[in-house]
Motif scaffolding. Structure first.
Motif, PDB file in Angstrom:
ATOM      1  N   UNK A  53       0.819  -1.206   0.000  1.00  0.00           N
ATOM      2  CA  UNK A  53       0.000   0.000   0.000  1.00  0.00           C
ATOM      3  C   UNK A  53       0.854   1.258   0.000  1.00  0.00           C
ATOM      4  N   UNK A  54       0.502   2.197  -0.885  1.00  0.00           N
ATOM      5  CA  UNK A  54       1.079   3.536  -0.873  1.00  0.00           C
ATOM      6  C   UNK A  54      -0.021   4.489  -0.440  1.00  0.00           C
ATOM      7  N   UNK A  72       5.831 -12.248 -11.075  1.00  0.00           N
ATOM      8  CA  UNK A  72       6.461 -12.554 -12.366  1.00  0.00           C
ATOM      9  C   UNK A  72       6.621 -11.321 -13.248  1.00  0.00           C
ATOM     10  N   UNK A  73       7.210 -10.284 -12.695  1.00  0.00           N
ATOM     11  CA  UNK A  73       7.520  -9.045 -13.422  1.00  0.00           C
ATOM     12  C   UNK A  73       6.292  -8.281 -13.894  1.00  0.00           C
ATOM     13  N   UNK A  74       5.141  -8.538 -13.274  1.00  0.00           N
ATOM     14  CA  UNK A  74       3.919  -7.801 -13.572  1.00  0.00           C
ATOM     15  C   UNK A  74       3.378  -7.185 -12.289  1.00  0.00           C
ATOM     16  N   UNK A  75       3.068  -5.907 -12.361  1.00  0.00           N
ATOM     17  CA  UNK A  75       2.474  -5.213 -11.228  1.00  0.00           C
ATOM     18  C   UNK A  75       0.984  -5.072 -11.509  1.00  0.00           C
ATOM     19  N   UNK A  76       0.179  -5.495 -10.554  1.00  0.00           N
ATOM     20  CA  UNK A  76      -1.271  -5.364 -10.676  1.00  0.00           C
ATOM     21  C   UNK A  76      -1.758  -4.380  -9.624  1.00  0.00           C
ATOM     22  N   UNK A  77      -2.385  -3.313 -10.096  1.00  0.00           N
ATOM     23  CA  UNK A  77      -2.992  -2.351  -9.178  1.00  0.00           C
ATOM     24  C   UNK A  77      -4.291  -2.979  -8.682  1.00  0.00           C
ATOM     25  N   UNK A  78      -4.388  -3.120  -7.381  1.00  0.00           N
ATOM     26  CA  UNK A  78      -5.558  -3.767  -6.780  1.00  0.00           C
ATOM     27  C   UNK A  78      -6.615  -2.769  -6.340  1.00  0.00           C
ATOM     28  N   UNK A  79      -6.156  -1.636  -5.794  1.00  0.00           N
ATOM     29  CA  UNK A  79      -7.083  -0.625  -5.279  1.00  0.00           C
ATOM     30  C   UNK A  79      -6.549   0.763  -5.612  1.00  0.00           C
ATOM     31  N   UNK A  80      -7.442   1.621  -6.024  1.00  0.00           N
ATOM     32  CA  UNK A  80      -7.149   3.047  -6.168  1.00  0.00           C
ATOM     33  C   UNK A  80      -8.238   3.745  -5.371  1.00  0.00           C
ATOM     34  N   UNK A  81      -7.831   4.380  -4.291  1.00  0.00           N
ATOM     35  CA  UNK A  81      -8.782   4.951  -3.336  1.00  0.00           C
ATOM     36  C   UNK A  81      -8.465   6.433  -3.165  1.00  0.00           C
ATOM     37  N   UNK A  82      -9.477   7.271  -3.314  1.00  0.00           N
ATOM     38  CA  UNK A  82      -9.312   8.701  -3.052  1.00  0.00           C
ATOM     39  C   UNK A  82     -10.512   9.164  -2.243  1.00  0.00           C
ATOM     40  N   UNK A  83     -10.245   9.965  -1.235  1.00  0.00           N
ATOM     41  CA  UNK A  83     -11.319  10.545  -0.443  1.00  0.00           C
ATOM     42  C   UNK A  83     -12.240  11.307  -1.395  1.00  0.00           C
ATOM     43  N   UNK A  84     -13.549  11.018  -1.384  1.00  0.00           N
ATOM     44  CA  UNK A  84     -14.460  11.688  -2.313  1.00  0.00           C
ATOM     45  C   UNK A  84     -14.395  13.217  -2.265  1.00  0.00           C
ATOM     46  N   UNK A  85     -14.028  13.786  -1.123  1.00  0.00           N
ATOM     47  CA  UNK A  85     -13.904  15.247  -1.051  1.00  0.00           C
ATOM     48  C   UNK A  85     -12.643  15.742  -1.762  1.00  0.00           C
ATOM     49  N   UNK A  86     -11.790  14.815  -2.199  1.00  0.00           N
ATOM     50  CA  UNK A  86     -10.551  15.165  -2.896  1.00  0.00           C
ATOM     51  C   UNK A  86     -10.527  14.661  -4.342  1.00  0.00           C
ATOM     52  N   UNK A  87     -11.683  14.216  -4.850  1.00  0.00           N
ATOM     53  CA  UNK A  87     -11.739  13.777  -6.249  1.00  0.00           C
ATOM     54  C   UNK A  87     -11.296  14.909  -7.167  1.00  0.00           C
ATOM     55  N   UNK A  99       3.962   4.742  -8.244  1.00  0.00           N
ATOM     56  CA  UNK A  99       4.132   3.286  -8.350  1.00  0.00           C
ATOM     57  C   UNK A  99       4.838   2.934  -9.655  1.00  0.00           C
ATOM     58  N   UNK A 100       4.538   3.636 -10.731  1.00  0.00           N
ATOM     59  CA  UNK A 100       5.212   3.362 -12.005  1.00  0.00           C
ATOM     60  C   UNK A 100       6.688   3.759 -11.948  1.00  0.00           C
ATOM     61  N   UNK A 101       6.974   4.905 -11.358  1.00  0.00           N
ATOM     62  CA  UNK A 101       8.360   5.385 -11.233  1.00  0.00           C
ATOM     63  C   UNK A 101       9.203   4.404 -10.408  1.00  0.00           C
ATOM     64  N   UNK A 102       8.612   3.857  -9.367  1.00  0.00           N
ATOM     65  CA  UNK A 102       9.345   2.952  -8.474  1.00  0.00           C
ATOM     66  C   UNK A 102       9.498   1.541  -9.019  1.00  0.00           C
TER      67      UNK A 102
END
Length: 153
Positions: A53-54, A72-87, A99-102
């Motif tokens: 988690x980030x 196996x050299x594949x990253x799967x994003x499982x959750x993308x969560x943003x506070x609705x007041x910060x959409x 996550x892509x940079x890292x």
């Protein structure tokens, strides 16, 4: 500020759990399906999950989260969560960039979202993800799959 979330920090996990519920409730309304796994997950299940988690923090408040797995050299994003007041404030974009940079060394990034979740689909498409296809997970509910192959420099 973006930093890793330690799932052993119970006060932070409680904040993550509540944020997840608020965010996924918005998606549930968008796709008209309220049985999304993160809405049904218990705090204990969240703590035991095998995802990394980030967190995106404003001061000390958690306002965004991206979780992922690597196999196996594949990253799967499982959750993308943003506070609705910060959409629409760029938090999801910053988490995705981080996550892509890292993990530039990986051969693929994958993510899925509800077929009718237009804001999420727009985010992935504008970041170079290609739509792989839609599939029906339960009668009447379609999920859109995306994949991105980072360019090796």
């Amino acid at each position: 500020m973006i930093k890793e979330i330690d799932l052993h920090n119970l006060s932070l996990v409680k904040e993550l759990f509540e944020l997840q519920r608020a965010s996924y409730l918005v998606e549930a309304k968008l796709i008209n399906f309220f049985e999304i796994p993160p809405l049904k997950e218990t705090m204990e299940e969240l703590i035991k999950c095998k995802e990394l988690f980030l967190g995106y923090f404003e001061d000390t408040k958690l306002v965004g989260v991206l979780s992922y797995t690597i196999e196996e050299e594949e990253l799967t994003i499982c959750r993308m969560i943003v506070n609705p007041t910060h959409f629409r404030t760029g938090i999801a974009q910053r988490l995705l960039d981080e996550v892509e940079k890292n993990h530039k060394e990986l051969r693929a990034f994958k993510v899925s979202t509800g077929k009718d979740n237009t804001p999420a689909k727009r985010l992935y498409l504008k970041n170079g993800y290609k739509m792989v296809g839609d599939f029906e997970v339960v009668p009447g509910l379609y999920i859109s799959n995306f994949e991105k192959t980072p360019s090796k420099i």
